[in-house]
Scaffold this active site. Sequence first.
Site, mmCIF file in Angstrom:
data_model
loop_
_atom_site.group_PDB
_atom_site.id
_atom_site.type_symbol
_atom_site.label_atom_id
_atom_site.label_comp_id
_atom_site.label_asym_id
_atom_site.label_seq_id
_atom_site.Cartn_x
_atom_site.Cartn_y
_atom_site.Cartn_z
ATOM 1 N N ASP A 61 0.864 -1.180 0.000
ATOM 2 C CA ASP A 61 0.000 0.000 0.000
ATOM 3 C C ASP A 61 0.904 1.235 0.000
ATOM 4 O OD1 ASP A 61 -1.696 2.095 0.622
ATOM 5 O OD2 ASP A 61 -2.620 1.109 2.365
ATOM 6 N N TYR A 158 -10.184 14.003 -5.643
ATOM 7 C CA TYR A 158 -9.247 13.550 -6.683
ATOM 8 C C TYR A 158 -8.490 14.734 -7.283
ATOM 9 C CZ TYR A 158 -7.524 11.079 -10.806
ATOM 10 O OH TYR A 158 -6.729 10.535 -11.772
ATOM 11 N N ILE A 191 -8.353 9.095 -20.729
ATOM 12 C CA ILE A 191 -7.694 7.890 -21.227
ATOM 13 C C ILE A 191 -8.650 6.719 -21.056
ATOM 14 C CG2 ILE A 191 -5.679 6.372 -21.006
ATOM 15 C CD1 ILE A 191 -4.871 9.250 -21.684
ATOM 16 N N ARG A 198 -18.005 4.148 -13.762
ATOM 17 C CA ARG A 198 -18.130 5.607 -13.890
ATOM 18 C C ARG A 198 -17.260 6.174 -15.015
ATOM 19 N NH1 ARG A 198 -15.969 10.508 -11.814
ATOM 20 N NH2 ARG A 198 -17.547 11.948 -11.007
#
Lengths: 252, 266
Positions: A61, A158, A191, A198
């Site tokens: 992670d 984001y 891209i 989504r």
Amino acid sequence: MTRLAGKTALITGASSGIGRAIATRFLAEGATLLLMDITEAVVEGGEPTHKILDVPFFQGDVSNEKDVDEAVRRAALPTGRLDIVVNDAVIRIGKKLTDTSLEEWNRVMAVNLAGVFLMCRAAVRQMLTQEIRHEARGRIVNISSQHGMISSPEDVSYGTSKAGVVYLTRQIAADYGRDSIICNAVAPGKILTGKTGRAVEPRWLDYSHARTPLPRLGRSEDVANAALFLASDEATFITGENLMVDGGWMAG
Amino acid sequence: MRLKDRVAIVVGAGQSPGEGMGNGRATALTFAREGAKVLCVDHNLKSAQETVEMIGANQGTAMAFKADVTKEAEIKAMVADAHSRWGRIDILHNNVGVSLSGGDAELLEITEEAFDRCVAINLKSCILAAKHVIPIMRAQKSGAIINISSMAVITTYPYVAYKATKAAMVSFTEQLAYQNAAYGIRANVILPGLMNTPMAVDTRARTFKKTRAEVEAERDAKVPLGKKMGTGWDVANAALFLASDEASFITGVTLPVDGGASVRRG
């Protein structure tokens, strides 16, 4: 195809999508790879990337300090060097400001921004111990986004995290340029990675086609080519830059 | 080879007097090495011819063409020559530009004549070259245009004409990209920073009556990345990437090649 011959590269988020395309391209150009991802499952489906490419995989992670330090240690083991790091690992919530919980916000920042910070820190610490080779001690390529420069539709965490990545890239370039550490970002536009959900809902595809001047949307390979350019010895006088791969979106 | 069978026009493929490799020559050599046929255009035919001979020595294909790119008729002739010779035009690389060598100066010292000359060489040439190449590229449904601007656009720079014309090239490139994307044509602009080229270093040594080594040392010290100027090859490599199919989703982009100078201002 030897533009990365003799170089060791660590790629995060390498199991799927853009990270997978970068791993595939870098291997074809002769790099020694360590792939890192939180899972070996491929978002777009199929056999795990590291098995197809027959390269080492480290499950970890990027928001975990120990995992990141261990990944860099392992990547540098075969050759004693880490020449290239690509930070591609990312998550997204896809929620507007008023719908985003603090927990969701913190998780996005942990992976998308703190993850890049941790990996850059570990990588630069390693690179500073290395000799300069072909005018660079080491190179970092961060995958940013057009989001953070333009608004990320209905996805506040984001876009904010990606704006941070662009700034972090500039700061590292400025602070470690004298040490011949090169740090750049690649900013993808829309891209088509093969991801479903989504990302390919008609309303977002229509929006992306309408805003992308070139006749097609992007492919993961487009981003991989830009990452290759910045990771290679062809780009020894470029640092701190955020290279758009967006079909002209930002020029419009 | 990354530009196999492509046809390229490199405007400013010769170079200023001095030591080493200029941006234009390095780009012409790189395009040819990757398989492109290159029309090497310069107002100094002898210098363009030298570039062609270097390409020929490496088994590449190139022709020299003399043009004063401040005159539309000569730009038109340049485009017609490449098109009739090789049947198409895939790449237009606009590398010409002058600052001190064109009489550029600080605001209170600039003459009208020098300003007009800099505008004609730096800006008009780039726009008119695009004007004559675009119809061919639109018919082909493909093409890549690369304009060479300067880091002076985004950092401090003492002389007015160079700064203003190079900034205009960036806006023009974005417009060119946006208006021609539907035809599959890409346009991008490179901002070279402090380069160790004949034009940048030798011109300053002559103008300020310094040695080449003194000018080199002053400029090297200003570069964050490794305290060393870039070379013509750095610009050539960036141009190769942008001209090639590897950049087929990249248009309207401003790419600094400046050793990080623009991320650390002042």
